[in-house]
Design a protein around this motif. Structure first.
Motif, short mmCIF file in Angstrom:
data_model
loop_
_atom_site.label_atom_id
_atom_site.label_comp_id
_atom_site.label_asym_id
_atom_site.label_seq_id
_atom_site.Cartn_x
_atom_site.Cartn_y
_atom_site.Cartn_z
N ALA A 118 0.73 -1.29 0.11
CA ALA A 118 -0.13 -0.05 0.08
C ALA A 118 0.80 1.29 -0.06
N VAL A 119 0.38 2.49 -0.68
CA VAL A 119 1.09 3.39 -0.81
C VAL A 119 0.44 4.60 0.24
N VAL A 120 1.08 5.17 1.01
CA VAL A 120 0.45 6.22 2.02
C VAL A 120 1.13 7.48 1.76
N ILE A 121 -0.06 8.56 1.83
CA ILE A 121 0.52 9.77 1.87
C ILE A 121 -0.16 10.36 2.97
N GLU A 122 0.97 11.03 3.89
CA GLU A 122 0.32 11.70 5.08
C GLU A 122 0.78 13.28 5.08
N THR A 123 -0.14 13.97 5.34
CA THR A 123 -0.04 15.75 5.46
C THR A 123 -0.59 16.10 6.82
N PRO A 124 0.44 16.60 7.58
CA PRO A 124 0.12 16.98 8.83
C PRO A 124 -0.98 18.04 8.83
N ARG A 125 -1.81 17.98 9.97
CA ARG A 125 -3.39 18.55 9.92
C ARG A 125 -3.14 20.14 9.89
#
Length: 549
Positions: free
Chosen positions: A274-281
């Motif tokens: 799985a490819v996961v993209i995270e951006t700080p809120r």
């Protein structure tokens, strides 16, 4: 008359109230419209943010799929075109070397026959051997390829060079689909890391690839992969592990870095990653927060402007009313010829004329009222004199009633002497606590002021004798004994006797008699008996005195 409520501050209070009302209405309208606008912006931003995150995840997933699809296609084409399953060793080696030239990411290519012997091999650097083929991995490759399946290993870091590598394996079959072994390729995964880094436009965001165990295979922060960090504790990775769905998902959670993030992932079918993209809120919601700040500043400016307009309108509307209030204040203080300014709106002019008419009517009413007050004053004085006369008469009657009550109280408990040494106290009527105390007092005073040896208490006229009355009579008997006298209870009726016995009262310490005549006869008989005994005693004394003669 208190005229403080008619002074000028009341007019100012009215203008303030109107200003506050106008400001409140405008602020409420602005707040409602601004809240609706912000809610709409928030929803649009939410959808846009989710779409952006999912687009990044999908773009990265597409590149990862393309990376593996290109390698699979090259290996499959080489197997078919070069007959790697049945060709001589020299041709197999040449075919492998051509693959190395076509794709520099192939670091090492190996052909194993179905007996697990190396038939041919090729490497980008003949002096450097990159070998990830552990015995357990070879067993899994042979098992999977024998079932005509493909295998992608997990990420492995070369201890010597620190380069990431992935092992690809697919079955080696001829044109008749007969199994002859496996074609194994060691692929440099540095391109995957570069692809993942491109998905993070700002340094605080993270993009990474995980497998079904939550192991990090690639990450925009390569140090995490080198350390061997695990992402199995991240909420979005746990969902990927549990659901095993290829759909794109977006959620808010605590990210891999420990901060609150907005993340999306897209699962791959082959390999099962799985490819996961995270951006700080804070970064994800920065545009909408900036909109909130701008909206707040606009709202504050609108409140200030509406407040000024509301204050001006309130003063303009209340100025005529303030003038009328001052006129009313002067009229209330005694001025009756006060001119009323009739300028202003039509309603104010009507109110001014009403004030003028009211002043004239008030003058006439005051004259009539003064006459009525004088008449009422005279009537009140006459009534007051009559009330004072009646009060004096009532006071005299009260004194007579008090005197009569005292006489009645004394007559209600009479104490009468019947013999030289006996007093009789006839009791008539109900006996309460107050009367019982009076009976005790009068009985003791009568015994004290006489030399009587007997107190005859006649209760023939007492309708009810309860425990309280009985205890009071016993107390009177005890008091009489202390004064050297004896109390005799007379006139106990049958029903009274039944009541006393039913109440369990003990009157054995009291001397009783049926009626007064019986007691008096007993006293007479006792007196005669005493006289007789006294006479015999005198005769005996006289007889003893005459013997010597």
């Amino acid at each position: 008359m208190n005229t403080a409520s008619l002074s000028t501050p009341a007019g100012r209070s009215l203008s303030t109230a109107l200003a506050l009302a106008l400001i409140s209405l405008s602020v409420i309208a602005l707040l409602v419209s601004n809240a609706l606008q912000m809610a709409s912006n928030w929803q649009v931003h939410q959808r846009g943010l989710a779409h952006e995150q999912e687009s990044r995840a999908h773009g990265a997933a597409v590149e990862v799929r393309a990376f593996f699809d290109a390698r699979w296609n090259m290996l499959s084409t080489s197997i078919k075109m070069s007959s790697l399953a049945t060709a001589p060793v020299e041709q197999r080696t040449e075919a492998l070397e051509r693959l190395l030239v076509l794709d520099p990411l192939f670091e090492q290519l190996i052909i194993l026959d179905d007996q697990r012997f190396v038939v041919a091999s090729a490497s980008q650097n003949p002096h450097k051997t990159v070998n990830f083929l552990a015995p357990a991995l070879i067993d899994e490759i042979m098992r999977r390829t024998a079932l005509r399946g493909r295998l992608i290993s997990s990420l492995r870091i070369d201890a010597a060079s620190g380069e990431p590598g992935i092992v690809l394996a697919l079955p080696l079959v001829d044109s008749f689909e007969n199994y002859h072994g496996a074609l194994i390729a060691t692929v440099n995964a540095r391109l995957l890391w570069t692809t993942i880094k491109r998905q993070t436009p700002d340094p605080d965001s993270l993009a990474y690839i995980v497998d079904r165990q939550g192991n990090l295979l690639a990450c925009s922060d390569t140090a995490r992969v080198m350390r061997g960090d695990s992402a199995s504790g991240v909420a979005i990775v746990q969902r990927f592990i549990q659901e095993r769905s290829a759909a794109i998902q977006t959620m808010r959670y605590t990210g891999l870095s420990g901060a609150e993030v907005v993340g999306s992932y897209e699962a791959l079918d082959d390999p099962p990653w799985a490819v996961v993209i995270e951006t700080p809120r804070a970064i994800a919601y920065r545009p909408v927060l900036n909109d909130l700040v701008v909206s707040g500043m606009v709202l504050l400016g609108a409140v200030v402007v509406s407040g000024g307009i509301g204050l001006y309108l309130a003063r303009w509307l209340t100025a005529p009313l303030i003038n009328l209030t001052r006129v009313a204040d002067r009229i209330a203080s005694g001025e009756r010829d006060v001119p009323v300014d009739a300028r202003g709106p039509r309603e104010i002019q009507m109110l001014a004329r009403a004030f003028t008419a009211m002043t004239a009517q008030l003058e006439a009413n005051l004259e009539t009222l003064e006459q009525r007050v004088a008449q009422r004053t005279a009537d009140l004085r006459a009534a007051l004199a009559e009330v004072e006369t009646r009060a004096r008469e009532q006071e005299r009657l009260l004194e007579e009633i008090a005197h009569q009550r005292e006489v009645i109280r004394e007559l209600s408990v009479p104490v009468l002497p019947v013999t030289e040494d006996a007093l009789v106290m006839p009791l008539i009527g109900a006996i309460d606590t107050e009367r019982l105390a009076d009976i005790q007092d009068r009985a003791l005073h009568a015994l004290q002021h006489s030399r009587a040896r007997y107190l005859l208490v006649d209760i023939t006229g007492v309708p009810v004798v309860d425990s309280q009355v009985a205890q009071g009579l016993i107390a009177i008997a005890s008091m009489c004994r202390l004064l050297g006298a004896e109390m005799v209870l007379i006139g106990i009726r049958p029903e009274v006797a039944q009541t006393i016995v039913g109440l369990g009262l003990n009157l054995s310490s009291l001397r009783t008699a049926a009626d007064l005549q019986t007691v008096l006869r007993d006293f007479a008989a006792q007196r005669r008996e005493r006289v007789a005994r006294n006479g015999e005693a005198i005769e005996r004394r006289n007889g003893r005195g005459s013997l010597p003669a």
